[in-house]
Design an enzyme around this catalytic site. Structure first.
Site, PDB file in Angstrom:
ATOM      1  N   CYS A  50      80.883 -20.418  61.448  1.00  0.00           N
ATOM      2  CA  CYS A  50      80.991 -21.855  60.892  1.00  0.00           C
ATOM      3  C   CYS A  50      79.980 -22.663  61.225  1.00  0.00           C
ATOM      4  O   CYS A  50      79.812 -23.964  60.502  1.00  0.00           O
ATOM      5  CB  CYS A  50      82.271 -22.255  60.707  1.00  0.00           C
ATOM      6  SG  CYS A  50      82.807 -22.594  62.313  1.00  0.00           S
ATOM      7  N   ARG A  58      78.881 -24.500  51.900  1.00  0.00           N
ATOM      8  CA  ARG A  58      79.654 -25.556  51.666  1.00  0.00           C
ATOM      9  C   ARG A  58      79.446 -26.646  50.738  1.00  0.00           C
ATOM     10  O   ARG A  58      80.543 -26.950  50.087  1.00  0.00           O
ATOM     11  CB  ARG A  58      79.466 -26.303  53.310  1.00  0.00           C
ATOM     12  CG  ARG A  58      79.808 -25.466  54.409  1.00  0.00           C
ATOM     13  CD  ARG A  58      81.237 -25.215  54.447  1.00  0.00           C
ATOM     14  NE  ARG A  58      82.118 -26.418  54.637  1.00  0.00           N
ATOM     15  CZ  ARG A  58      82.228 -27.341  55.653  1.00  0.00           C
ATOM     16  NH1 ARG A  58      81.631 -26.954  56.858  1.00  0.00           N
ATOM     17  NH2 ARG A  58      83.043 -28.368  55.629  1.00  0.00           N
ATOM     18  N   GLN A 107      86.104 -24.768  54.998  1.00  0.00           N
ATOM     19  CA  GLN A 107      84.835 -23.675  55.475  1.00  0.00           C
ATOM     20  C   GLN A 107      85.136 -22.421  55.061  1.00  0.00           C
ATOM     21  O   GLN A 107      84.030 -21.952  54.644  1.00  0.00           O
ATOM     22  CB  GLN A 107      85.170 -23.771  56.987  1.00  0.00           C
ATOM     23  CG  GLN A 107      84.311 -22.781  57.690  1.00  0.00           C
ATOM     24  CD  GLN A 107      82.907 -23.235  57.730  1.00  0.00           C
ATOM     25  OE1 GLN A 107      82.531 -24.595  57.994  1.00  0.00           O
ATOM     26  NE2 GLN A 107      81.845 -22.354  57.055  1.00  0.00           N
ATOM     27  N   HIS A 132      91.006 -25.302  58.683  1.00  0.00           N
ATOM     28  CA  HIS A 132      89.600 -25.648  58.086  1.00  0.00           C
ATOM     29  C   HIS A 132      89.404 -24.820  56.745  1.00  0.00           C
ATOM     30  O   HIS A 132      88.443 -23.936  56.713  1.00  0.00           O
ATOM     31  CB  HIS A 132      88.567 -25.320  58.927  1.00  0.00           C
ATOM     32  CG  HIS A 132      87.331 -26.006  58.851  1.00  0.00           C
ATOM     33  ND1 HIS A 132      87.205 -27.008  57.746  1.00  0.00           N
ATOM     34  CD2 HIS A 132      86.108 -25.969  59.575  1.00  0.00           C
ATOM     35  CE1 HIS A 132      85.977 -27.508  57.965  1.00  0.00           C
ATOM     36  NE2 HIS A 132      85.352 -27.080  58.940  1.00  0.00           N
ATOM     37  N   ARG A 151      89.044 -35.866  58.078  1.00  0.00           N
ATOM     38  CA  ARG A 151      89.012 -34.812  59.163  1.00  0.00           C
ATOM     39  C   ARG A 151      89.663 -35.544  60.145  1.00  0.00           C
ATOM     40  O   ARG A 151      89.310 -36.665  60.450  1.00  0.00           O
ATOM     41  CB  ARG A 151      87.567 -34.740  59.389  1.00  0.00           C
ATOM     42  CG  ARG A 151      87.322 -34.172  60.634  1.00  0.00           C
ATOM     43  CD  ARG A 151      85.924 -33.549  60.955  1.00  0.00           C
ATOM     44  NE  ARG A 151      85.666 -32.452  60.150  1.00  0.00           N
ATOM     45  CZ  ARG A 151      84.435 -31.480  60.557  1.00  0.00           C
ATOM     46  NH1 ARG A 151      83.811 -31.781  61.511  1.00  0.00           N
ATOM     47  NH2 ARG A 151      84.445 -30.302  59.922  1.00  0.00           N
ATOM     48  N   ASP A 162      83.444 -18.446  66.107  1.00  0.00           N
ATOM     49  CA  ASP A 162      83.458 -19.971  66.303  1.00  0.00           C
ATOM     50  C   ASP A 162      83.321 -20.421  67.895  1.00  0.00           C
ATOM     51  O   ASP A 162      83.566 -19.394  68.721  1.00  0.00           O
ATOM     52  CB  ASP A 162      84.694 -20.691  65.514  1.00  0.00           C
ATOM     53  CG  ASP A 162      84.604 -21.923  65.361  1.00  0.00           C
ATOM     54  OD1 ASP A 162      83.570 -22.646  65.608  1.00  0.00           O
ATOM     55  OD2 ASP A 162      85.783 -22.528  65.146  1.00  0.00           O
TER      56      ASP A 162
END
Ligand code: CP
Ligand code: NVA
Length: 303
Positions: free
Chosen positions: A258, A286, A133, A130, A103, A218
């Site tokens: 998310c 996830r 996700q 991402h 990340r 988000d």
């Protein structure tokens, strides 16, 4: 040949749907308490240059469930931070590890790491996308709506890394994505989108949610954009997911985020905790979808 998981656009419709169905199987096995440990003796290195709750913990638990082991690595404790090149680091880490999760900020770093690593690299979020996700979101949609194809997703708010991956998912999976953001607050559409789904951009959130199956949002200020906080809050103030906006969509609309959420900014608590919200299922998924990725990329004979 090793296989990486860097961007959704690297996968076909069939491959993405196979990940979703394998995730559902792994979820069912875990719920039954049936051990499934194809990654015995394997180690995943996890480099985090940004904070994380869900990604870190779900990958760590996922590796444990699959019989493997994980190492949490932060840039400030690696020689990377003292100038060792990504190329050298990738080569060295490949001698110890069976996979690398990263990340970070710049998506190019992930591409460079993957180019030089001899083991699979997984993108755990960059400024550009991402993908892990969105795979969990797809499983959630499949579970709740019982299909993925043709599902109408309205993404409202800052057009960021999550939005960018959604653009890819919609185009590969024949979904209908509408993105409502104020001018100048959305990443440009990726140049290499697949031919199937539609991606439309608009300014009016009410127009975007009309007949939507899913409303997605988000945070307004992503990690690394802290200097833009005031400008973003002011530009996005009419893009909040609140009861009025949810009421403007169908009565069965799902509300997705998310997480982490900034309550009363991009979404009200009333909606986040309300009957349309599936955010905790997304967070749980996830774990299951990432196990499907780990199993595919790290187990013997993967590729
Ligand atoms: N959604 C998500 O990636 O959460 P974390 O930042 O907590 O990993
Ligand atoms: N867009 C957010 C997602 C966090 C999971 C960020 O990059 O901070």
């Amino acid at each position: 040949m090793k296989k990486d998981f860097l961007s959704l656009i690297d996968f076909t419709q069939e491959e993405l749907l196979a990940f979703v169905s394998r995730s559902a199987e792994l979820k069912a096995l875990r719920k039954k308490g049936t051990p499934h440990q194809p990654l015995k003796g394997k180690t995943l290195g996890m480099i985090f240059n940004k904070p994380s709750t869900r990604t870190r913990i779900s990958f760590e638990v996922g590796m444990f469930d699959l019989g493997g082991h994980s190492l949490f690595l932060t840039a400030d404790h690696l020689q990377l931070n003292r100038g060792e090149s990504l190329k050298d680091s990738a080569k060295v880490l490949s001698r110890y590890l069976d996979g690398i999760l990263i990340r970070t900020f710049d998506h190019q770093e992930v591409l460079e790491l993957a180019e030089h690593a001899d083991v699979p690299v997984i993108n755990g979020l960059t400024d550009l996308n991402h993908p892990v996700q969105i795979l969990a979101d797809l499983l959630t949609i499949q579970e709740k709506i019982n299909r993925i194809e043709g599902v109408k997703v309205a993404y409202i708010g800052d057009g960021n890394n999550v939005t960018y991956s959604w653009m890819m998912a919609a185009s590969i999976l024949d979904m209908d994505l509408r993105v409502a953001s104020p001018p100048g607050h959305c990443l440009d559409k990726p140049g290499n989108l697949g031919p199937l789904g539609t991606v439309e951009f608009m300014e009016d959130p009410y127009e975007a949610v009309k007949s939507a199956d899913v409303i997605y949002t988000d945070v307004w200020v992503s990690m690394g954009q802290e200097d833009e906080t005031e400008a973003k809050k002011s530009a996005l103030k009419n893009y909040q997911i609140n009861k009025d906006l949810v009421d403007a969509a169908g009565k069965n609309v799902l509300v997705m985020h998310c997480l982490p959420a900034h309550r009363e900014e991009e979404i009200t608590s009333e909606v986040l905790d309300g009957p349309h919200s599936v955010v905790l299922d997304q967070a749980e998924n996830r774990l299951h979808t990432q196990k499907a990725i780990l199993e595919k990329l790290l187990s013997n004979g993967a590729g």
